[in-house]
Motif scaffolding. Structure first.
Motif, PDB file in Angstrom:
ATOM      1  N   ARG A  26      35.125  52.050  37.425  1.00 10.91           N
ATOM      2  CA  ARG A  26      35.459  51.357  38.670  1.00 10.91           C
ATOM      3  C   ARG A  26      34.205  51.035  39.495  1.00 10.91           C
ATOM      4  O   ARG A  26      34.147  50.014  40.194  1.00 10.91           O
ATOM      5  CB  ARG A  26      36.419  52.221  39.481  1.00 10.91           C
ATOM      6  N   THR A  81      32.589  44.829  41.760  1.00  7.41           N
ATOM      7  CA  THR A  81      32.094  44.422  43.078  1.00  7.41           C
ATOM      8  C   THR A  81      33.185  43.708  43.864  1.00  7.41           C
ATOM      9  O   THR A  81      33.912  42.874  43.313  1.00  7.41           O
ATOM     10  CB  THR A  81      30.888  43.464  42.915  1.00  7.41           C
ATOM     11  N   GLU A  82      33.282  44.002  45.157  1.00  4.74           N
ATOM     12  CA  GLU A  82      34.278  43.329  45.987  1.00  4.74           C
ATOM     13  C   GLU A  82      33.856  41.880  46.246  1.00  4.74           C
ATOM     14  O   GLU A  82      32.712  41.612  46.610  1.00  4.74           O
ATOM     15  CB  GLU A  82      34.460  44.056  47.316  1.00  4.74           C
ATOM     16  N   SER A 119      39.270  41.123  46.240  1.00  2.00           N
ATOM     17  CA  SER A 119      39.545  42.148  45.241  1.00  2.00           C
ATOM     18  C   SER A 119      38.201  42.537  44.633  1.00  2.00           C
ATOM     19  O   SER A 119      37.146  42.085  45.086  1.00  2.00           O
ATOM     20  CB  SER A 119      40.527  41.616  44.184  1.00  2.00           C
ATOM     21  N   ARG A 120      38.242  43.362  43.572  1.00  2.00           N
ATOM     22  CA  ARG A 120      37.015  43.828  42.935  1.00  2.00           C
ATOM     23  C   ARG A 120      36.927  43.242  41.527  1.00  2.00           C
ATOM     24  O   ARG A 120      37.919  43.235  40.790  1.00  2.00           O
ATOM     25  CB  ARG A 120      36.994  45.356  42.892  1.00  2.00           C
ATOM     26  N   GLU A 124      39.309  41.773  36.743  1.00  2.00           N
ATOM     27  CA  GLU A 124      39.663  42.142  38.117  1.00  2.00           C
ATOM     28  C   GLU A 124      40.274  43.544  38.132  1.00  2.00           C
ATOM     29  O   GLU A 124      41.168  43.847  37.336  1.00  2.00           O
ATOM     30  CB  GLU A 124      40.656  41.139  38.700  1.00  2.00           C
ATOM     31  N   GLU A 128      41.684  47.387  44.316  1.00  2.00           N
ATOM     32  CA  GLU A 128      41.336  48.681  44.898  1.00  2.00           C
ATOM     33  C   GLU A 128      42.375  49.755  44.605  1.00  2.00           C
ATOM     34  O   GLU A 128      42.041  50.886  44.276  1.00  2.00           O
ATOM     35  CB  GLU A 128      41.161  48.526  46.418  1.00  2.00           C
TER      36      GLU A 128
END
Length: 425
Positions: free
Chosen positions: A267, A271-272, A285-286, A326, A329
């Motif tokens: 995780r 990166t956001e 999102s990340r 993707e 979180e």
């Protein structure tokens, strides 16, 4: 709309129709086109010809039926002119491929068959069409359509004759229809900045190969079970004794599913990214991007065939692309995946923005279906279907132009209201 707004809209629409329908030789047919577009844009739940004619002061049901179902005007030059107008106005960041379904009763509507119906989310009796849209963050427009002809219609001479399917049109897979559209648009002098598509297309190695062969970059969704090798994996060949055929180089390590590979990065490597402002605030999102080599028998065969055709030799190395994943979180594992052929140095924010830009297509389809009656056509013929879809595309293009007009942010302006003007009759 007030009387002066009606008059202003009528005048603007008349100029639009004069340009877009310039290829339609007869003046009375162009007038019917203007009438049909007003019927599509008027408020009203049902956009069948009978319902529209009843709402229009100059509506004549028989005339409109003949114009759509029997008239010989060619819809292709009309769609080409719409595309020529709309591409510069929209300034697309991508072209999006999608398909749309139309639930139907009975067996005689052109190309209808039991098949997956996205509108219902299950197998159902329906028609399916493939479409390509010019898309930006602020606007979009369909550029071209292809009606999917199921296999059961390929040799059904009675139904083909009754619905008027051209002799040269047969069954063709949806991904091939999409590539056909790109080829046709290229003949019109239009090429996409990049292609985006859902997993129904992105999953298909032949489709991705077709884009590569046309030098078209892509960002396409895939399922979690697609397999890939890491970018640094290399094929090896067993030692050759000198007798017989030289052994072919192969990847000896088992490929990973994209789900396993992405989750294995951890995780912390995601990166956001914020890709746009939604109605409820920033959409974020990340994400992570890593270089991979798509595996699978089909990918290997396509790469080998291309290499041998070009150089007469293949070293066994699969092409490298970028996997975008993707991991929201609150999710336990990554949730969505894309493959892209864009250069490895493309910023993560740009990859994410393009991967997510297909939301505009959902906006298109809501307006095309619910506002403009795309799926309200009650005719059964090949000609009628293509005429109706072309007219709906024209209505959508006109409304999009009004929204993009310089004064579109003026309070009370027709271009800032809902997609269907209340009175353009």
């Amino acid at each position: 709309m007030e009387a002066h707004e009606v008059n202003r809209a009528r005048a603007t629409l008349a100029l639009f129709v004069a340009d877009v329908f310039a290829s339609v030789a007869r003046k009375d047919q162009r007038a019917k086109g203007d009438c049909y577009l007003r019927g599509l844009m008027l408020d009203g739940r049902r956009k069948s010809i009978q319902a529209m004619a009843s709402r229009l002061a100059d509506g004549n049901e028989q005339n409109l039926q003949q114009f759509v179902n029997q008239s010989t005007w060619d819809p292709l030059p009309v769609r080409r002119r719409i595309a020529e107008r709309m591409v510069p106005r929209i300034g697309p960041d991508a072209w999006a491929v999608d398909d749309v379904s139309f639930p139907k009763d009975g067996k005689m509507s052109v190309a209808v068959a039991p098949q997956y119906c996205g509108a219902l989310g299950k197998q159902a009796n329906c028609q399916v069409a493939v479409s390509v849209h010019a898309v930006s963050d602020t606007a979009s427009c369909p550029l071209q359509w292809r009606l999917f002809v199921p296999q059961e219609w390929a040799d059904d001479a009675p139904r083909r004759q009754k619905t008027g399917i051209p002799r040269e049109v047969g069954h063709r897979e949806k991904w091939r229809l999409a590539l056909d559209i790109f080829d046709e648009l290229a003949r019109w002098g239009m090429t996409p900045p990049v292609v985006v598509a859902d997993a129904g297309y992105g999953q298909n190695a032949d489709f991705r190969d077709g884009l590569d062969g046309r030098d078209i970059g892509y960002v396409v969704a895939i399922r979690s079970d697609v397999t890939v090798h890491t970018h640094d994996a290399r094929p090896t060949a067993p030692a050759w004794s000198g007798n017989g055929r030289k052994p072919q180089s192969r990847y000896r390590d088992k490929p990973f599913s994209v789900a396993a590979l992405a989750a294995g990065q951890g995780r912390h490597t995601f990166t956001e990214v914020t890709w746009r402002e939604g109605s409820r605030g920033p959409m974020r999102s990340r994400f992570a991007a890593l270089q991979v080599r798509p595996a699978g028998v089909r990918a290997r065969r396509l790469t080998r065939a291309a290499a041998i055709a070009q150089d007469g030799f293949w070293d066994g190395v699969l092409p490298e692309v970028t996997l975008l994943a993707e991991w929201p979180e609150q999710a336990q594992n990554p949730t969505d995946y894309w493959l892209t052929s864009l250069p490895a140095g493309t910023p993560l924010t740009e990859l994410v923005r393009l991967a997510k830009i297909r939301w505009r297509i959902e906006h298109d389809y809501r307006e095309l279906k619910h506002g403009l009656g795309l799926d309200h056509f009650e005719g059964r013929s090949w000609t009628g279907w293509h005429h109706h879809v072309t007219l709906v595309t024209a209505a959508h293009a006109f409304l999009t132009e009004q929204r993009l007009a310089p004064k579109a942010d003026t309070a009370g302006s027709p271009s800032t209201r809902s997609s269907t003007p209340s009175r353009i009759c």
